[in-house]
Design a protein around this motif. Sequence first.
Motif, PDB file in Angstrom:
ATOM      1  N   UNK A   1      27.224 -14.824 -50.020  1.00 57.22           N
ATOM      2  CA  UNK A   1      26.158 -15.906 -50.015  1.00 57.22           C
ATOM      3  C   UNK A   1      26.684 -17.023 -49.041  1.00 57.22           C
ATOM      4  N   UNK A   2      27.831 -16.853 -48.367  1.00 57.48           N
ATOM      5  CA  UNK A   2      28.144 -18.071 -47.665  1.00 57.48           C
ATOM      6  C   UNK A   2      28.193 -19.145 -48.252  1.00 57.48           C
ATOM      7  N   UNK A   3      28.948 -19.463 -49.470  1.00 57.30           N
ATOM      8  CA  UNK A   3      29.063 -20.683 -50.192  1.00 57.30           C
ATOM      9  C   UNK A   3      30.419 -20.586 -50.921  1.00 57.30           C
ATOM     10  N   UNK A   4      30.812 -21.776 -51.120  1.00 57.70           N
ATOM     11  CA  UNK A   4      32.241 -22.047 -51.588  1.00 57.70           C
ATOM     12  C   UNK A   4      32.376 -21.172 -52.983  1.00 57.70           C
ATOM     13  N   UNK A   5      33.646 -20.623 -53.249  1.00 51.09           N
ATOM     14  CA  UNK A   5      33.631 -19.921 -54.612  1.00 51.09           C
ATOM     15  C   UNK A   5      33.397 -20.881 -55.729  1.00 51.09           C
ATOM     16  N   UNK A   6      33.620 -22.248 -55.531  1.00 51.04           N
ATOM     17  CA  UNK A   6      33.394 -23.360 -56.694  1.00 51.04           C
ATOM     18  C   UNK A   6      31.863 -23.210 -57.060  1.00 51.04           C
ATOM     19  N   UNK A   7      30.766 -22.746 -56.113  1.00 49.17           N
ATOM     20  CA  UNK A   7      29.521 -22.821 -56.586  1.00 49.17           C
ATOM     21  C   UNK A   7      28.987 -21.392 -57.347  1.00 49.17           C
ATOM     22  N   UNK A   8      29.839 -20.584 -57.403  1.00 50.87           N
ATOM     23  CA  UNK A   8      29.664 -19.247 -57.813  1.00 50.87           C
ATOM     24  C   UNK A   8      30.362 -19.221 -59.308  1.00 50.87           C
ATOM     25  N   UNK A   9      31.450 -19.936 -59.635  1.00 46.13           N
ATOM     26  CA  UNK A   9      32.228 -19.917 -60.793  1.00 46.13           C
ATOM     27  C   UNK A   9      31.414 -20.392 -61.868  1.00 46.13           C
ATOM     28  N   UNK A  10      31.561 -20.006 -62.893  1.00 43.80           N
ATOM     29  CA  UNK A  10      31.155 -20.384 -64.112  1.00 43.80           C
ATOM     30  C   UNK A  10      32.048 -19.958 -65.377  1.00 43.80           C
ATOM     31  N   UNK A  11      31.690 -20.224 -66.766  1.00 43.71           N
ATOM     32  CA  UNK A  11      32.539 -19.687 -67.852  1.00 43.71           C
ATOM     33  C   UNK A  11      31.427 -19.232 -68.776  1.00 43.71           C
ATOM     34  N   UNK A  12      31.986 -18.562 -69.895  1.00 39.02           N
ATOM     35  CA  UNK A  12      31.199 -18.309 -71.006  1.00 39.02           C
ATOM     36  C   UNK A  12      29.950 -17.418 -70.945  1.00 39.02           C
ATOM     37  N   UNK A  13      28.835 -17.521 -71.360  1.00 38.64           N
ATOM     38  CA  UNK A  13      27.787 -16.960 -71.056  1.00 38.64           C
ATOM     39  C   UNK A  13      27.244 -16.563 -69.744  1.00 38.64           C
ATOM     40  N   UNK A  14      27.349 -17.961 -69.019  1.00 41.22           N
ATOM     41  CA  UNK A  14      26.875 -17.950 -67.685  1.00 41.22           C
ATOM     42  C   UNK A  14      27.995 -16.812 -66.864  1.00 41.22           C
ATOM     43  N   UNK A  15      29.184 -16.917 -67.176  1.00 39.45           N
ATOM     44  CA  UNK A  15      29.988 -16.080 -66.282  1.00 39.45           C
ATOM     45  C   UNK A  15      29.695 -14.590 -66.572  1.00 39.45           C
ATOM     46  N   UNK A  16      29.649 -14.169 -67.871  1.00 39.74           N
ATOM     47  CA  UNK A  16      29.632 -12.834 -68.367  1.00 39.74           C
ATOM     48  C   UNK A  16      28.292 -12.176 -68.186  1.00 39.74           C
ATOM     49  N   UNK A  17      27.145 -12.971 -68.270  1.00 35.92           N
ATOM     50  CA  UNK A  17      25.994 -12.514 -68.357  1.00 35.92           C
ATOM     51  C   UNK A  17      24.906 -12.984 -66.955  1.00 35.92           C
ATOM     52  N   UNK A  18      25.696 -13.620 -65.971  1.00 38.21           N
ATOM     53  CA  UNK A  18      24.909 -14.226 -65.028  1.00 38.21           C
ATOM     54  C   UNK A  18      25.774 -14.060 -63.680  1.00 38.21           C
ATOM     55  N   UNK A  19      26.835 -14.716 -63.694  1.00 39.95           N
ATOM     56  CA  UNK A  19      27.492 -14.901 -62.364  1.00 39.95           C
ATOM     57  C   UNK A  19      28.032 -13.561 -61.872  1.00 39.95           C
ATOM     58  N   UNK A  20      28.763 -12.696 -63.081  1.00 46.25           N
ATOM     59  CA  UNK A  20      29.542 -11.715 -62.520  1.00 46.25           C
ATOM     60  C   UNK A  20      28.605 -10.611 -62.527  1.00 46.25           C
ATOM     61  N   UNK A  21      27.433 -10.211 -63.458  1.00 41.50           N
ATOM     62  CA  UNK A  21      26.599  -9.175 -63.089  1.00 41.50           C
ATOM     63  C   UNK A  21      25.928  -9.409 -61.629  1.00 41.50           C
TER      64      UNK A  21
END
Length: 641
Positions: free
Chosen positions: A374-394
Amino acid sequence: MGRLTPPACLCCGTKKDFTLSKGKDAPAGQSDENSERGNWSSKTDYLLSMVGYAVGLGNVWRFPYLTYQNGGGAFLIPYTVMLALAGLPLFFLECSLGQFASLGPVSVWRILPILQGVGITMVVITALVTVYYNVIIAYALYYLFASFQSVLPWSDCFAWADENCSKTPVVHDCNTTLADGTVIHTNYSFVSSNNLTCLNGTSTYKEVQPPSEQYWNKVVLRRSGGLDETGEIVWYLALCLLLSWVIVGAALFKGIKSSGKVVYFTAVFPYVVLVILLVRGATLEGARDGIEYYIGTQSNITKLMEGEVWKDAATQIFFSLSVAWGGLVALSSYNKFHNNCYSDAIAVCLVNCITSVFAGFAIFSVLGHMAFLADRPVSEVVDSGFDLAFVAYPSALSKLPVAPLWSFLFFFMLLLLGLDSQFASIETVTTTIQDMYPKVMKKMRVPVTLGLCTLLFFLGLLCVTQAGIYWVNLVDHFCAGWGILFAAVLEIMGISWIYGGNRFIQDIEMMIGKKSWWFWLWWRACWFFITPVLLCVILCWSLVAFSPPKYGSVEYPAWGTAVGWCMIVFCIIWIPIVAIVKIVKAQGNLWQRIVSCCRPAANWGPFLECHRGERYSHMVDPHKERDQEIPTVDGFVHKLQ
């Protein structure tokens, strides 16, 4: 016909005669030391069950984010310190407590009758949490089934998406240079229609949502606008919830005898998946950037000067080890009396913490690749909880070759991590029932277990409505927070300060053998002072920093917050209620009654007669109190007395 002699005589090798009929009344586990309650078939069953209980979803979707947020590798310093000062002492205490008395989290409070309400609080909170925890497992099941497609449904903006959906950032306006050399600021539609280009560093981007986020909200949850918009039951989530409860019920229909075998797969296979994901992630472009964000190429040691970092470390240790939920006491109560609970506690805690660190590498290597694409910093795609498991990582997995395979493995891992914890949580409730009505559970374990799972399934239907995610977040916000901390503070203070830490150490030495004074020096320091103080600080900090629940940007209505407070009050009100009941039922003046309730009950001690020795030779045999067959309200009150 009752037993001719207590089961203790057979298992402990005394010379008393013991007659067993070959009929239906023969003990289920004739090789068990404790034929009344049963024991683990092997120590491996117990250790894997404990690892499965302690290692849960939080190890994957919370710890890596906290590490990144709190200074990278430097966060491991407060994390390790809090493990030694708060996590391990309480973990060892609970394992020892359950194993010594061979009782669950409510009945074990014969050790200190005035605090028996603490055990009830633990079980009530555990029961409430199992309702929404299985909903999370249902989410994982849904994504697991959705992965059986050649193109993952959240990989692009399909028919369900709206105009705000986009796989890539969308420029809203920027500076551009006209043919005559004039620099102007204009919207991107003008730039693109005139074949112009934006000047570097001048673009502002339109706020868009990735396909995985819209799929989560619009397709999976069909999320409404708030808690007060219940909507309808999402039928496919309800079916996934039903399936998750069927799996739990099937694994527990024989109690620890069946669940102890299931965990050989459910507790081990997640590690296989983590290794596979890490190996695959490490080979991707951008993986190094993700890992550097995780551990920090130069760890930010200055972060250790911030109190928030230490609070996060203590909170993560406390909740990831699952202390004060009652499950550790329940699982340990099926150990043989002389099992080395000391080495078990250390082993399980170390495995739990190492798993958290290891999972972070697997997660951040893939997120680093996502940021690279995505040509973005890692900090902009990192999250936790539901957002990590069901949004960011998928979303990250959808960009890999053979994406359905990686998606299947990831959600299968989440499913197994969730099921392990759920097995122990339900076993905590059924163990409590067994301690109160052992004869009923011996004959009707399957109907009772299935009935409990059915009841909890129907309670969970509210969490699979269109407003279900708000209810999940509400219960988690109130019940899985400071209520457990409050129970933990009373637990360790009660045992260390009222029952007596030195007395409890003598109990432990009856199980694992005599140890030197120096061996117990550290545990005395923790149990008497360090751990209670730390837990009190965390509890006070949690109360001071308490904020009304929110899900994303959605505020909860006032009545929703009130419902949350009612839930937590319902959980902890048993502590004063039971204490008052005990004092009222005692004899003497008020002070004498309080003092008598702060002493161990007459039937406190090792469950089996052959383990009591001289210290507990006066103990009232609990087998004499187990004649009640049919549970009644009066019987329940009697059990609390």
